[in-house]
Structure formats: structure tokens, C-alpha cells
Write an enzyme that holds these catalytic residues in place. Structure first.
Site, PDB file in Angstrom:
ATOM      1  N   LYS A  69      38.583  37.972  36.393  1.00 34.02           N
ATOM      2  CA  LYS A  69      37.930  36.666  36.288  1.00 34.02           C
ATOM      3  C   LYS A  69      38.456  35.645  37.285  1.00 34.02           C
ATOM      4  CE  LYS A  69      36.539  37.254  31.493  1.00 34.02           C
ATOM      5  NZ  LYS A  69      36.335  36.617  30.196  1.00 34.02           N
ATOM      6  N   ASP A 105      31.902  31.970  29.107  1.00 33.59           N
ATOM      7  CA  ASP A 105      32.911  32.094  28.038  1.00 33.59           C
ATOM      8  C   ASP A 105      33.175  30.727  27.419  1.00 33.59           C
ATOM      9  OD1 ASP A 105      33.360  34.841  28.336  1.00 33.59           O
ATOM     10  OD2 ASP A 105      34.892  34.521  29.869  1.00 33.59           O
ATOM     11  N   GLY A 131      42.211  34.417  32.432  1.00 37.30           N
ATOM     12  CA  GLY A 131      40.947  33.741  32.640  1.00 37.30           C
ATOM     13  C   GLY A 131      40.270  33.314  31.360  1.00 37.30           C
TER      14      GLY A 131
END
Length: 272
Positions: A69, A105, A131
Site C-alpha cells: 500500500k 479503506d 498502510g
């Protein structure tokens, strides 16, 4: 699933340990909505070559999972505000060879804290500094949580992350407790070296009011199982996965499925 042909649009995911979650979720919706698309998961042997392949082959979208990420940031052309604000990427959209990075996310964490009515006055322990931890900690700050401690053995990652958002840092839990505990490490992840391990000790789980595990596979991680056994409200990684995948689907296709269609895709995904 339709037979593959040259005009199909391809989306992929990149992960060190791919699961079928995204593959089942996206392909189910492609089929349900009669979209001429297909989704495939990969474990890249060379991240740079994989991202070059997205550009060179005209792959429309790419989901990015641990541990890539942050590494993909240098490989894309543009960072959306959702990814730039936290220096973490979980989605890449390819438009005519231009790769733009996003982070859904954050959206998932933000929505789940709100939908589960987690009081912002709760004290919080967040274990992890990668991340996904960045997305989680940013969402906590933006939701109004103030009493947050980041638990991370790597001081070079954990302390700056905590201080960036005005929170505390500790290298180890050392018997600490909080109202809300959140695991954002791979502990408990299926196929990993600590698949059967608890990310928080039982006494910390017993003292918590809400338990949150971002690990999506399995849906019932050791932490979630222990929390349920202790009678604690839980938020699962499977819920995170559904919301972030939905937002990726919209970014890729420009189509937003109905709530009923999303629930059907979620049920199909969890039935694997």
C-alpha cells in the site's frame, strides 16, 4: 461467468497472500449487472513490473493489499486526496495509461465507526503501523476520537504515525486496556505465520467495550471469536472488505449497485 473474449475489461488485485474475497465480490456484481468485465487476484513477484503491466495492458483497475500500500506510491501518476492525505494506496484506476491512486479503506473505517455508533469518547488502542493503520488512525482522528494510542514495535513507523495525528505511541501493549481495541496487523490472517494467534491478550479483550479486527480472511479471526465469546460487540474485517470493495467497484465501473445487490454480493463472497 461468461467465456473470456478480447473485449472484456480486466480488473485485478495485488496481494502477498491473495484471497477470493474481492474476486467473488466483483465478479458476482459484474455478472448481476451484465457488465462485460472480469476480476482476477495476483501475488506479484515484482511489484514494479506488475504496475507497468496495468499501464501497458490497459487493465482498468487494481486493488492493492498488504504489504504494497505504500510501495506503489512511487509507481503511479497521481494521488487522489483520499490516498495522498495518509500516504497509503489501496486502489489504482487506469484511464488511458494514467494511473490514479485512491484509498477506500479510510471510507470503510469511517462508515463502520459511524454505523456502529462507537462513542468518540472511547479510549482506543490501535495495534499496527502499516498502510491500513494509517487509514484507520486518520479515520479515528477525523471522527473525533482523541484518546488514541498506537501500539507498534517499530518506533520509526509507529511514533511518527501517532504524532502526525496527535496521538500517543507505545512499543508494546504491556497490559494496557482501552474501550475500543483495533487490530491492523496480519495477526490472525488465514495462511499467515500467526493465523491462530490472538492479536490482543484475553485480559485486554475482557476490558474492551468494542473489538475491531480489520483482517478480512477469515471473517471470524481468533480475535473476533474471542470477543464474541466474551460478549463484546465486534466490527469485522469482512465488513471493511465489503465497503472498500464497493467503493472500488464504483471507481472502476462508474456504476453504484443498490444496497440489495451489495448484500447479495457480500453473501456470495462469504459463502466460499
Amino acid at each position: 461467468m461468461p467465456i473470456l473474449h478480447k473485449d472484456m475489461t480486466l480488473c485485478i488485485s495485488l496481494s502477498a497472500r491473495p484471497s477470493n474475497n474481492g474476486t467473488r465480490f466483483h465478479n458476482y456484481l459484474y455478472d448481476l449487472l451484465d457488465l462485460n468485465w472480469i476480476y482476477k487476484a495476483f501475488a506479484p513477484t515484482d511489484l514494479g513490473q506488475a504496475i507497468a503491466g496495468i499501464r501497458g495492458l490497459g487493465i482498468r483497475g487494481c486493488a492493492v493489499s498488504m504489504p504494497y500500500k505504500e510501495d506503489v506510491i512511487a509507481l503511479v501518476d497521481e494521488m487522489d486526496a483520499s490516498a495522498k492525505a495518509i500516504d497509503s494506496v489501496n486502489t489504482i484506476v487506469n484511464t488511458d495509461g494514467h494511473l490514479k491512486a485512491y484509498n477506500t479503506d479510510y471510507t470503510a473505517i469511517e462508515q463502520l465507526l459511524k454505523s456502529n455508533a462507537v462513542p468518540t469518547g472511547h479510549s482506543v488502542l490501535v495495534q499496527g503501523a502499516g498502510g491500513m493503520a494509517k487509514a484507520t488512525i486518520a479515520a479515528l482522528r477525523d471522527a473525533g476520537f482523541t484518546d488514541v494510542t498506537v501500539i507498534a514495535r517499530n518506533e520509526n513507523a509507529g511514533r511518527p504515525l501517532a504524532e502526525q495525528y496527535g496521538f500517543g505511541w507505545r512499543a508494546a501493549l504491556d497490559g494496557g486496556t482501552a474501550d475500543l481495541i483495533i487490530n491492523v496487523t496480519p495477526i490472525g490472517m488465514q495462511g499467515g505465520p500467526e493465523a491462530d494467534a490472538l492479536s490482543f491478550p484475553e485480559e485486554t479483550i475482557a476490558a474492551a467495550k468494542v473489538v475491531f479486527d480489520v483482517v478480512a480472511l477469515p471473517a471470524e479471526t481468533p480475535l473476533i471469536q474471542a470477543a464474541r465469546a466474551a460478549g463484546k460487540p465486534v466490527i469485522t474485517g469482512a465488513e471493511v472488505a465489503t465497503i472498500q470493495a464497493l467503493e472500488q467497484f464504483v471507481l472502476y465501473t462508474g456504476v453504484r449497485p443498490t444496497d440489495e445487490q451489495v448484500r447479495a454480493a457480500e453473501e456470495f463472497t462469504r459463502a466460499q
